[in-house]
Design a protein around this motif. Structure first.
Motif, PDB file in Angstrom:
ATOM      1  N   THR A  42      -2.152  -1.624  -2.981  1.00  0.00           N
ATOM      2  CA  THR A  42      -1.359  -0.477  -2.517  1.00  0.00           C
ATOM      3  C   THR A  42      -1.123   0.580  -3.586  1.00  0.00           C
ATOM      4  OG1 THR A  42       0.684  -1.698  -3.009  1.00  0.00           O
ATOM      5  CG2 THR A  42      -0.129  -1.800  -0.749  1.00  0.00           C
ATOM      6  N   VAL A  88       5.725   5.049  -4.237  1.00  0.00           N
ATOM      7  CA  VAL A  88       4.847   4.732  -3.097  1.00  0.00           C
ATOM      8  C   VAL A  88       5.142   3.332  -2.586  1.00  0.00           C
ATOM      9  CG1 VAL A  88       3.022   6.309  -3.837  1.00  0.00           C
ATOM     10  CG2 VAL A  88       2.959   3.918  -4.592  1.00  0.00           C
ATOM     11  N   LYS A  96      -2.492   3.364   3.801  1.00  0.00           N
ATOM     12  CA  LYS A  96      -2.457   3.694   2.367  1.00  0.00           C
ATOM     13  C   LYS A  96      -3.609   2.999   1.630  1.00  0.00           C
ATOM     14  CE  LYS A  96      -0.264   4.625  -1.734  1.00  0.00           C
ATOM     15  NZ  LYS A  96      -1.343   4.365  -2.677  1.00  0.00           N
ATOM     16  N   ARG A 110      -7.567   4.876  -0.277  1.00  0.00           N
ATOM     17  CA  ARG A 110      -7.428   4.998  -1.730  1.00  0.00           C
ATOM     18  C   ARG A 110      -8.484   5.936  -2.295  1.00  0.00           C
ATOM     19  NH1 ARG A 110      -5.111   0.383  -4.626  1.00  0.00           N
ATOM     20  NH2 ARG A 110      -6.468   1.077  -6.316  1.00  0.00           N
TER      21      ARG A 110
END
Length: 416
Positions: free
Chosen positions: A116, A172, A252, A256
């Motif tokens: 993540t 985030v 998410k 990337r």
């Protein structure tokens, strides 16, 4: 027979040959067979009442002893599908991206963070014990900008404190341990997921010490990434780590700019191996620990048979009985607020005047029973007793109490 010989030229040694093998009476290996491995394996039976691993009941041990088959065989894929369904029930989630990482809880923690978080992104961790510290270090190692909110051992955070930090740092990912096993805290979860989403942040929760022993609702509580380990309430051997990702988390992860730092923990590969990516075929990624999968499936079956709510209730009742008995003995509980006490791992204030190491050593030697001292910020402050899964019973509480009373009677107490 071969022999050694030397070659000289002008009095100088040019070449030397040593024959290590002769006519059957010498070996070509220089390291002899270890004598320790010429003896049978002996493992004692022990009451595992520390913070983990817990005892593994015969049914789960027997499941793990089934024949090894290939990690890409259709029967294994069926077992993996069963595991996925069991994790969805245990986590109370409908997330498709649900699987078990090959490794312990630390592996799942790294899987969550490595997938993540990208270098330079902001991460916020709640530190009220060792697991927040570990999450912060993992994020730092991959180049994240890490900020922490810190509570003293035994404490927890209000939603207002969490929102203030979210607003300030704009992470985030926000990490929180639901069951902080180093301090014995069960952290409230309600409302935190909604706060995270308000600030466009993913909510990452460690439930290694709490899942199955305390109420948790992944979807309802807005948790984006949730993971646990196999060796606590589930009573399976260590080595598999259930984890689940929400659709928000997957958006998410799969958008990337850079690849995750770990190939082994890359979710795009794991998703395919676990049949979570919708593709018609699975590609070899790693050799899954098939016998560990058998054990994990059986442990989830045991939880399903008892039922989540009954398991939560049993752990809570046993913990309340234990806590009341400890206080009747004159011992103090480390976590002051009853609502914040973890039902699976109890932290007892280290008795004044005693060496906690002497107490745990005496109990192990005399009663064949494991309890432990503190971990991380709680070292020297507490004794930790874990009663998880099949170990969570009043009979086992009574066994621990008898061992503690005996230790306090026989261990040295300082007069200072």
């Amino acid at each position: 027979m071969l022999g050694d010989f030397l070659i000289f030229e002008n009095g100088k040694l040019l070449w030397f040959y040593c024959a290590c093998r002769t006519a059957g009476n010498m070996s070509s290996v220089s390291v002899p067979p270890p004598k320790c491995l010429q003896k049978p394996l002996v493992v004692p039976h022990r009451h595992m009442f520390g913070p983990g691993p817990s005892n593994v009941p015969p049914r789960i041990l027997e499941a793990g002893a089934n024949p090894v088959i290939g990690h890409m065989h259709p029967e294994i894929f069926e077992i993996m599908s069963d595991i996925k369904s069991g994790i969805q029930y245990m986590f109370q989630t409908q997330n498709n991206m649900t699987l078990a990482v090959s490794g312990t809880g630390h592996t799942a923690m790294e899987c969550a963070i490595f997938n993540t978080v990208e270098p330079g992104e902001s991460v916020l961790t709640a530190v009220n014990g060792i697991w927040g510290e570990r999450a912060a270090e993992m994020a730092e190692r991959i180049g994240a900008r890490v900020n922490t909110i810190v509570a003293p051992p035994g404490g927890f955070f209000t939603n207002a404190e969490i929102e203030q930090a979210l607003s300030k740092h704009r992470p985030v990912v926000f990490f929180l341990a639901h069951g902080e096993s180093s301090t014995g805290v069960l952290h409230p979860l309600d409302g935190i997921g909604q706060l995270c989403h308000k600030y466009n942040c993913l909510f990452l929760v460690d439930s290694v010490a709490s899942i199955g022993g305390a109420p948790l609702y992944m979807d309802q509580q807005g948790i984006d990434i949730l993971y646990t380990g196999s060796q606590k309430v589930l009573n399976a051997p260590p080595g598999t780590a259930p984890i689940s990702f929400s659709e928000r988390a997957c958006q998410k992860i799969f958008n990337r700019r850079t690849k995750p730092v770990s190939f082994f923990l890359d979710l795009s590969w794991l998703a395919n191996y676990w049949g979570c990516d919708g593709k018609p075929s699975r590609v070899y990624h790693h050799t899954g620990p098939v016998t560990a999968f058998y054990s994990l499936r059986e442990s989830l079956a045991v939880l399903v048979e008892e039922g989540l709510e009954k398991s939560w209730e049993r752990h809570q009742k046993v913990a309340e009985y234990f806590h009341a008995c400890l206080e009747n003995m004159g011992l103090k509980l480390f976590v002051k607020e009853k609502k914040a006490r973890l039902s699976t791992v109890t932290t007892i204030v280290a008795p004044h005047g005693y060496d906690w190491k002497e107490i745990t050593t005496y109990i192990m030697k005399t009663h064949n029973l494991e309890i432990s001292g503190g971990l991380g910020p709680s070292v020297g402050l507490v004794l930790r007793v874990g009663l998880m899964g099949c170990n969570s019973s009043k009979a086992n509480v009574d066994m621990v109490l008898a061992a503690l009373k005996d230790a306090l009677k026989h261990c040295h107490k300082s007069k200072v």
